[in-house]
Scaffold this active site. Structure first.
Site, PDB file in Angstrom:
ATOM      1  CB  VAL A 132      -0.992   0.020   1.202  1.00 16.55           C
ATOM      2  CG1 VAL A 132      -1.792  -1.195   1.197  1.00 16.55           C
ATOM      3  CG2 VAL A 132      -0.330   0.191   2.590  1.00 16.55           C
ATOM      4  CD  GLU A 133       0.581   5.326   3.286  1.00 16.29           C
ATOM      5  OE1 GLU A 133       1.780   5.664   3.117  1.00 16.29           O
ATOM      6  OE2 GLU A 133      -0.093   5.424   4.058  1.00 16.29           O
ATOM      7  N   GLY A 134       1.859   3.153  -2.364  1.00 16.01           N
ATOM      8  CA  GLY A 134       2.846   2.862  -3.338  1.00 16.01           C
ATOM      9  C   GLY A 134       3.533   1.769  -3.172  1.00 16.01           C
TER      10      GLY A 134
END
Length: 821
Positions: A497-499
């Site tokens: 997640v988050e990149g």
């Protein structure tokens, strides 16, 4: 011969001027003085003076330099300059440059590092950690959450609302707690020691989402309406960015908002027709207000001449007509609320845009600015907290668990894993403390955020895997007494997640770092894009010749540091850490030099050569991680007992940095250039090896023995000795085992035989019978045995309990037809 002497003389002059980074005019004067001395000594002749003047005059006379040197270079630069998308530009413009800029400078100022104040909690923040955070940890049963309910209990949800856990970032004027980034980090670290579902549920509303965006960009009306409700938990937020076609490439959103006219509350107004399909949205299933990112278009020119307005963020109440919040996703048995959100041709007014209509098209900048802060706090803190808890738990378990008549923690294979676990836990806490302090003093460190997110989530994955290796079956068998299994299952979530981490390492860290942190590259790019030719020439002249001097300086400094082993480089302390400061100054210079060479050779191709870019990013990353370790050691009073942890973290970081450098040079596009660069930068090969067995033996001892160094390592984690806290029970059992061992030895000696360190209750009875121990000592042996068995035993279940019970809806019965007689 004279020509050769002249050449060496000039080269030496340039080297000295470059090493000390003299400005162009000062350097010219210095070389001029050396030439005068050379003339007096008979080394420099008229021809040499002619060459000197031919070079010096056009370089130092601005009008000549700009016309005959800068202008042609600028024209060539504009032709080869890599294209920069609007999303890339927004990402580069969004953050700030902090300590990462010093590391990229080739000459980091260590005094600047140590002058940054230590991160500390206020009295209110400490009281929150000691009070509500401690209490909610006691309320949370992770097995109940992850296996039975797939949710936090209603009591916990209400407790979180009542104590404003969702309002740590919200200002006090709106009823929030207004905690520092460091305090948020400490809260998430403590929550993560009991439940990833709990820490995620608290972390997301305090990270990238409506609350953060509203405070920075919302209209006064939006702030007054939503922020008080978000503070009390009346409103639960989520933010919908990711979709099936836009994951890591979030800038390619297919979701649209078309400016049009429509009916709203009985009136025709200008608004947006929204069509979107989102997934992986944390808290979506329970959210009452949805932040939404989409591409905004104005095909009919209702707002102006611009048709494609760009990425925009809006805020939609859950009951917005046409919006569908779907079922839940099930993320790897760590069931925090997560799910899809969809909508087709939903009409909303323009004032649903965060910040109002004037913020149309500003969504990507808003997101990357907030994300750079959130990436420093949420996932790195949860990872660091998990690693700290795992370090204490694994050390305790390794000391309690025995095989082959000794604690398994005394076996060298186990010590190797414990050394890595302890060293990484020390480093991860150092990184979160320093990085969140940067946020608290006003930085938006986008490059540092990417470094923190990537390296700390990867280190958490490594730490939990190594702990699993030590625990064996204890970690494999899930159940109420397994404190490790869910962390092992859920580790890939943080990686994804988050990149995603592959994207973050290969494209973001150095991709942003080279632009943001390099002292000249961004200025050169901005100058090349400047439409005012006179202003562009002035800006480019200043940047490009500064860049040339910078490159020369790093070239000569790299040679000097490589040949001298950086022994003469600056170090603020003259103790065991001095070598690390000097080495880091050397590699900071190497990074700056290699960056210039790579950009010169590859140009715009560099960002597509992801593996080369990743290795340059690794060098920057490990310099940053190592800086945090040195900063922590100094902030905590340079405790000698912590040196094994410091040495491990530093040696591991610098060893990996050198591996990245070597792989970069071995795979450089030009083989000849790669070998030449390797000869300049690493003429004697790598300087660092993996941390030694002896060092890991010391760390294993720290983790297995209650001491001040161990206390500092696990500071702030939930270790309550009350029933139900698995980690607290481990800590108590560890203390009991260490206290029981001398009593056990006394009984064995009196009995004249070796007694296994099992069934300590029977050892207690034997000791009493022999009259060599007291009843109090016997009771300690009995309590130790109970704790020992709780530590090594695993759960088992009735087979029916492991089968998910799904009550399917019964088919409706058709009404019976009653036939007439």
């Amino acid at each position: 011969m004279q020509l050769f002497i002249w050449f060496i003389y000039v080269l030496a002059s340039l080297a000295v001027a470059s090493y000390f980074r003299m400005k162009l005019f000062n350097g010219t004067v210095a070389v001029f003085c050396l030439f005068v001395v050379g003339s007096i000594l008979g080394i420099i002749g008229e021809f040499s003076w002619l060459l000197f003047l031919i070079a010096a005059i056009p370089l130092n006379i601005e009008s000549i330099r700009k016309q005959y040197l800068t202008t042609p270079i600028l024209n060539s630069f504009r032709k080869i300059m890599p294209e920069m998308s609007s999303t890339e530009k927004d990402a580069i413009d969004a953050g700030t440059v902090w300590w990462d800029g010093e590391l990229f400078s080739g000459n980091p100022n260590w005094q600047t590092l140590h002058n940054i104040p230590q991160a500390r909690l206020t009295a209110d923040e400490q009281a929150f950690l000691d009070g509500p955070v401690e209490e909610v940890c006691k309320m949370c049963d992770d097995w109940e959450v992850t296996h039975k309910k797939a949710d936090l209990s209603p009591e916990i949800w209400q407790f979180l609302r009542d104590h404003k856990f969702f309002a740590m970032i919200i200002k006090k004027e709106y009823g929030g707690l207004a905690f520092s980034a460091y305090a948020q980090s400490r809260v998430l670290q403590k929550l993560s020691s009991i439940s990833a579902v709990l820490s995620t549920t608290v972390g997301v509303p305090n990270s990238l989402g409506p609350g953060e965006l509203l405070q920075h960009y919302g209209t006064k009306a939006q702030q007054d309406h939503y922020l008080p409700k978000l503070a009390t938990g009346e409103e639960i937020p989520c933010f919908a960015l990711t979709g099936p076609e836009a994951g890591s490439d979030a800038g390619s959103l297919p979701d649209t908002g078309i400016v049009c006219k429509g009916q709203w509350q009985g009136e025709e107004v200008i608004g947006l027709s929204l069509t979107f399909n989102k997934r992986y949205i944390t808290l979506a299933p329970v959210a009452t207000v949805v932040g939404l990112a989409f591409k905004m278009f104005d095909p009919d020119g209702l707002l102006g001449d611009t048709k494609d307005l760009g990425i925009t963020c809006a805020l939609l109440p859950r009951d917005t007509a046409g919006m569908e919040i779907g079922n839940r996703h099930f993320p790897l048995n760590v069931p925090f609320h997560n799910g899809p959100i969809r909508g087709k041709d939903i009409f909303v007014p323009l004032d649903y845009i965060i910040g109002g209509a004037e913020m149309a098209g500003q969504g990507w900048r808003m997101l990357v600015e907030c994300l750079s802060v959130g990436r420093v706090i949420t996932l790195p803190s949860s990872s660091a907290g998990g690693a700290k808890s795992i370090a204490l738990a694994t050390g305790a378990y390794a000391r309690i668990r025995r095989q082959f008549k000794l604690p398994v923690g005394k076996m060298e294979g186990i010590e190797e894993k414990l050394g890595s676990i302890g060293g990484n836990a020390y480093l991860m806490e150092a990184v979160t403390s320093f990085s969140t302090k940067g946020v608290d003093i006003g930085e938006k460190p986008s490059v540092i955020g990417a470094i923190c997110k990537y390296h700390l989530t990867e280190k958490m994955r490594q730490t939990v895997a190594e702990s699993m290796d030590i625990h064996g079956g204890k970690g494999v068998m899930l159940g109420p007494n397994n404190y490790l299994g869910r962390a092992y299952q859920g580790a890939p979530i943080a990686i994804t997640v988050e990149g995603a981490n592959i994207l973050t390492r290969n494209m973001m860290i150095y991709g942003q770092g080279a632009m943001r942190c390099h002292p000249y590259v961004l200025d050169e790019l901005l100058a090349a894009n400047n439409q005012d030719d006179d202003e562009a020439l002035e800006q480019f002249d200043r940047a490009v010749f500064g860049h040339i001097g910078f490159a020369f300086s790093n070239f000569f400094r790299s040679i000097w540091f490589s040949l001298s082993g950086a022994h003469l480089a600056n170090a603020p302390f003259k103790d065991e850490t001095a070598r690390y400061y000097r080495t880091m100054q050397r590699y900071s210079t190497n990074l700056a030099f290699l960056s210039d060479v790579s950009m010169a050779v590859l140009g715009g191709e560099l960002k597509r050569r992801e593996r080369l870019s990743a290795r340059l990013g690794d060098v920057l990353s490990y310099l940053y991680l190592a800086s945090c370790v040195l900063k922590r050691f100094d902030d905590e009073g340079r405790q000698a007992a912590d040196l094994p942890l410091v040495h491990w973290a530093m040696q591991d970081s610098l060893y990996k940095l050198e591996v990245a450098l070597e792989e970069l040079l071995n795979n450089f596009p030009s083989k000849i250039l790669g070998k030449t660069l390797k000869l300049i930068i690493m003429p004697f090969g790598k300087s660092y090896k993996r941390p030694s067995d002896k060092l890991e033996h010391k760390i294993a001892g720290i983790l297995q023995t209650p001491c001040e160094a161990r206390d500092r390592l696990g500071k702030g984690q939930f270790l309550s000795r009350e029933p139900g806290c698995l980690l607290g029970d481990l800590e108590q059992t560890l203390e009991n085992v260490l206290a029981a061992e001398p009593i056990y030895n006394t009984v064995c000696k009196a009995a004249g035989q070796y007694l296994p360190f099992t069934e300590l209750n029977l050892v207690a009875e034997k000791g009493l019978a022999l009259g060599v121990i007291s009843e109090e000592q016997a009771e300690l042996l009995r309590e130790t045995e109970k704790g020992r068995l709780r530590t090594i035993n695993v759960d088992d279940f009735d087979p029916a309990e492991l089968i998910q019970s799904i009550e399917k809806p019964k088919p409706k019965r058709k009404p019976r037809t009653v036939k007439s007689a």
